[in-house]
Motif scaffolding. Structure first.
Motif, PDB file in Angstrom:
ATOM      1  N   MET A   1     -20.020 -34.231 -23.279  1.00 47.75           N
ATOM      2  CA  MET A   1     -18.763 -33.629 -23.000  1.00 47.75           C
ATOM      3  C   MET A   1     -18.976 -32.113 -23.302  1.00 47.75           C
ATOM      4  O   MET A   1     -19.588 -31.651 -24.203  1.00 47.75           O
ATOM      5  CB  MET A   1     -17.763 -34.268 -23.888  1.00 47.75           C
ATOM      6  CG  MET A   1     -17.457 -35.719 -23.838  1.00 47.75           C
ATOM      7  SD  MET A   1     -16.195 -35.975 -23.006  1.00 47.75           S
ATOM      8  CE  MET A   1     -14.811 -36.261 -24.034  1.00 47.75           C
ATOM      9  N   ILE A   2     -18.286 -31.299 -22.729  1.00 45.77           N
ATOM     10  CA  ILE A   2     -18.370 -29.850 -22.616  1.00 45.77           C
ATOM     11  C   ILE A   2     -16.972 -29.603 -23.387  1.00 45.77           C
ATOM     12  O   ILE A   2     -15.927 -29.755 -23.021  1.00 45.77           O
ATOM     13  CB  ILE A   2     -18.502 -29.289 -21.491  1.00 45.77           C
ATOM     14  CG1 ILE A   2     -19.802 -29.564 -20.669  1.00 45.77           C
ATOM     15  CG2 ILE A   2     -18.506 -27.786 -21.504  1.00 45.77           C
ATOM     16  CD1 ILE A   2     -20.000 -29.223 -19.253  1.00 45.77           C
ATOM     17  N   TYR A   3     -17.139 -28.628 -24.389  1.00 41.48           N
ATOM     18  CA  TYR A   3     -16.095 -27.840 -25.296  1.00 41.48           C
ATOM     19  C   TYR A   3     -16.157 -26.518 -24.935  1.00 41.48           C
ATOM     20  O   TYR A   3     -17.198 -26.116 -25.360  1.00 41.48           O
ATOM     21  CB  TYR A   3     -15.804 -28.522 -26.569  1.00 41.48           C
ATOM     22  CG  TYR A   3     -15.781 -30.018 -26.605  1.00 41.48           C
ATOM     23  CD1 TYR A   3     -14.557 -30.732 -26.679  1.00 41.48           C
ATOM     24  CD2 TYR A   3     -16.991 -30.591 -26.631  1.00 41.48           C
ATOM     25  CE1 TYR A   3     -14.766 -32.116 -26.627  1.00 41.48           C
ATOM     26  CE2 TYR A   3     -16.905 -31.988 -26.965  1.00 41.48           C
ATOM     27  CZ  TYR A   3     -15.642 -32.609 -26.769  1.00 41.48           C
ATOM     28  OH  TYR A   3     -15.668 -34.001 -26.713  1.00 41.48           O
ATOM     29  N   ALA A   4     -15.009 -25.714 -25.089  1.00 38.08           N
ATOM     30  CA  ALA A   4     -15.067 -24.226 -25.452  1.00 38.08           C
ATOM     31  C   ALA A   4     -14.611 -24.417 -26.621  1.00 38.08           C
ATOM     32  O   ALA A   4     -13.860 -25.102 -27.436  1.00 38.08           O
ATOM     33  CB  ALA A   4     -13.918 -23.613 -24.656  1.00 38.08           C
ATOM     34  N   ILE A   5     -15.287 -23.425 -27.566  1.00 36.33           N
ATOM     35  CA  ILE A   5     -14.927 -23.379 -29.230  1.00 36.33           C
ATOM     36  C   ILE A   5     -14.674 -21.836 -29.253  1.00 36.33           C
ATOM     37  O   ILE A   5     -15.635 -20.986 -28.901  1.00 36.33           O
ATOM     38  CB  ILE A   5     -15.787 -23.970 -30.260  1.00 36.33           C
ATOM     39  CG1 ILE A   5     -15.470 -23.978 -31.307  1.00 36.33           C
ATOM     40  CG2 ILE A   5     -17.176 -23.542 -29.995  1.00 36.33           C
ATOM     41  CD1 ILE A   5     -16.131 -24.885 -32.552  1.00 36.33           C
ATOM     42  N   ASN A  91     -24.914 -35.786 -21.012  1.00 35.19           N
ATOM     43  CA  ASN A  91     -24.679 -36.880 -22.100  1.00 35.19           C
ATOM     44  C   ASN A  91     -24.656 -36.445 -23.532  1.00 35.19           C
ATOM     45  O   ASN A  91     -24.688 -37.131 -24.549  1.00 35.19           O
ATOM     46  CB  ASN A  91     -25.633 -38.054 -21.994  1.00 35.19           C
ATOM     47  CG  ASN A  91     -25.779 -38.523 -20.434  1.00 35.19           C
ATOM     48  OD1 ASN A  91     -24.413 -38.797 -19.814  1.00 35.19           O
ATOM     49  ND2 ASN A  91     -27.022 -39.042 -20.070  1.00 35.19           N
ATOM     50  N   GLU A  92     -24.739 -35.041 -23.752  1.00 35.99           N
ATOM     51  CA  GLU A  92     -24.806 -34.678 -24.740  1.00 35.99           C
ATOM     52  C   GLU A  92     -23.313 -33.546 -25.253  1.00 35.99           C
ATOM     53  O   GLU A  92     -22.800 -33.351 -24.099  1.00 35.99           O
ATOM     54  CB  GLU A  92     -25.974 -33.660 -25.256  1.00 35.99           C
ATOM     55  CG  GLU A  92     -27.199 -34.110 -24.918  1.00 35.99           C
ATOM     56  CD  GLU A  92     -28.391 -33.038 -24.844  1.00 35.99           C
ATOM     57  OE1 GLU A  92     -28.162 -31.913 -25.451  1.00 35.99           O
ATOM     58  OE2 GLU A  92     -29.366 -33.348 -24.350  1.00 35.99           O
ATOM     59  N   ASP A  93     -23.102 -33.302 -26.380  1.00 34.51           N
ATOM     60  CA  ASP A  93     -21.864 -32.395 -26.586  1.00 34.51           C
ATOM     61  C   ASP A  93     -22.181 -31.134 -26.319  1.00 34.51           C
ATOM     62  O   ASP A  93     -23.585 -30.543 -27.085  1.00 34.51           O
ATOM     63  CB  ASP A  93     -21.369 -32.650 -27.877  1.00 34.51           C
ATOM     64  CG  ASP A  93     -20.314 -33.903 -28.059  1.00 34.51           C
ATOM     65  OD1 ASP A  93     -20.039 -34.472 -26.831  1.00 34.51           O
ATOM     66  OD2 ASP A  93     -20.120 -34.210 -29.138  1.00 34.51           O
ATOM     67  N   ILE A  94     -21.695 -30.173 -25.636  1.00 30.97           N
ATOM     68  CA  ILE A  94     -22.109 -28.981 -25.223  1.00 30.97           C
ATOM     69  C   ILE A  94     -20.981 -28.047 -25.729  1.00 30.97           C
ATOM     70  O   ILE A  94     -19.765 -28.136 -25.389  1.00 30.97           O
ATOM     71  CB  ILE A  94     -22.231 -28.605 -24.014  1.00 30.97           C
ATOM     72  CG1 ILE A  94     -23.788 -29.604 -23.358  1.00 30.97           C
ATOM     73  CG2 ILE A  94     -22.750 -27.197 -23.416  1.00 30.97           C
ATOM     74  CD1 ILE A  94     -23.902 -29.563 -21.760  1.00 30.97           C
ATOM     75  N   TYR A  95     -21.241 -27.002 -26.172  1.00 34.63           N
ATOM     76  CA  TYR A  95     -20.225 -26.191 -26.839  1.00 34.63           C
ATOM     77  C   TYR A  95     -20.478 -24.749 -26.132  1.00 34.63           C
ATOM     78  O   TYR A  95     -21.379 -23.810 -26.379  1.00 34.63           O
ATOM     79  CB  TYR A  95     -20.122 -25.721 -28.403  1.00 34.63           C
ATOM     80  CG  TYR A  95     -19.702 -27.217 -28.995  1.00 34.63           C
ATOM     81  CD1 TYR A  95     -18.270 -27.628 -29.285  1.00 34.63           C
ATOM     82  CD2 TYR A  95     -20.788 -28.067 -29.172  1.00 34.63           C
ATOM     83  CE1 TYR A  95     -17.992 -28.762 -29.802  1.00 34.63           C
ATOM     84  CE2 TYR A  95     -20.206 -29.454 -29.721  1.00 34.63           C
ATOM     85  CZ  TYR A  95     -18.853 -29.549 -30.092  1.00 34.63           C
ATOM     86  OH  TYR A  95     -18.652 -30.745 -30.436  1.00 34.63           O
ATOM     87  N   VAL A  96     -19.387 -24.468 -25.563  1.00 33.26           N
ATOM     88  CA  VAL A  96     -19.469 -22.921 -24.775  1.00 33.26           C
ATOM     89  C   VAL A  96     -18.640 -21.991 -25.817  1.00 33.26           C
ATOM     90  O   VAL A  96     -17.666 -22.110 -26.328  1.00 33.26           O
ATOM     91  CB  VAL A  96     -18.479 -22.936 -23.319  1.00 33.26           C
ATOM     92  CG1 VAL A  96     -18.401 -21.444 -22.834  1.00 33.26           C
ATOM     93  CG2 VAL A  96     -18.922 -23.869 -22.647  1.00 33.26           C
ATOM     94  N   ILE A  97     -19.475 -20.883 -26.311  1.00 27.32           N
ATOM     95  CA  ILE A  97     -19.359 -20.024 -27.374  1.00 27.32           C
ATOM     96  C   ILE A  97     -18.875 -18.727 -27.148  1.00 27.32           C
ATOM     97  O   ILE A  97     -18.739 -17.752 -28.060  1.00 27.32           O
ATOM     98  CB  ILE A  97     -20.176 -20.094 -28.580  1.00 27.32           C
ATOM     99  CG1 ILE A  97     -21.605 -19.697 -28.249  1.00 27.32           C
ATOM    100  CG2 ILE A  97     -20.337 -21.885 -28.898  1.00 27.32           C
ATOM    101  CD1 ILE A  97     -22.410 -19.536 -29.304  1.00 27.32           C
TER     102      ILE A  97
END
Length: 166
Positions: A1-5, A91-97
């Protein structure tokens, strides 16, 4: 999953002079804890804003930069190359920073956004899209207000109801 943080002020401002506008130890701890052991995606200016211009420890750092050459990060030269690199890790967690342009480009691909809202105005030069007015995003969790270094903050979670595929 991709998240902005991100942390944002009352006007959704996120940065000034290639730096954060507030010193927020509780927010930094949340950021560290959340992203540790995962992949983070950023632009070259964000990398240059870190102490010693060094990538974040114990994370895979993917950096979009047309000029940078280094072996302690995964360097990509275009958004297409960046998205291809992210797709390999889907398939990994990805964080857009960050920064602002990276957030703008990748927000449609994010499953959610973790936004620390700061109850202040920081005189920002760079802004994050206002998710409270974004047609695809809905706030699904809003934490209680807490004091962080003299600022009132809330940890909020937004869900993207229209995620684009990489």
């Amino acid at each position: 999953m991709i998240y902005a943080i991100v942390h944002a002020d009352k006007e959704w401002g996120i940065g000034k002079n290639n730096d954060m506008m507030f010193s927020l130890p509780a927010d930094m701890k949340f950021f560290r804890t959340t992203t540790m052991g995962h992949t983070v995606v950023m632009g070259g200016n964000t990398l240059r804003s870190f102490p010693g211009q060094k990538p974040l420890k114990n994370r895979t750092n993917i950096v979009l930069s047309r000029g940078t050459v280094r072996d302690d990060c995964v360097i990509v030269r275009s958004y297409d190359e960046l998205k291809a690199e992210m797709k390999q890790r889907e398939n990994e967690d990805i964080y857009v920073i960050g920064g602002g342009a990276i957030y703008q480009e990748l927000l449609p691909y994010c499953h959610g956004a973790l936004v620390t809202k700061v109850d202040a105005i920081g005189g920002a030069e760079v802004f994050f899209p206002n998710l409270d007015e974004h047609p695809d995003f809905v706030c699904i969790d809003e934490g209680a207000p807490i004091d962080d270094n003299g600022y009132t903050i809330r940890f909020t979670t937004y869900k993207n109801n229209n995620v684009k595929q990489l």
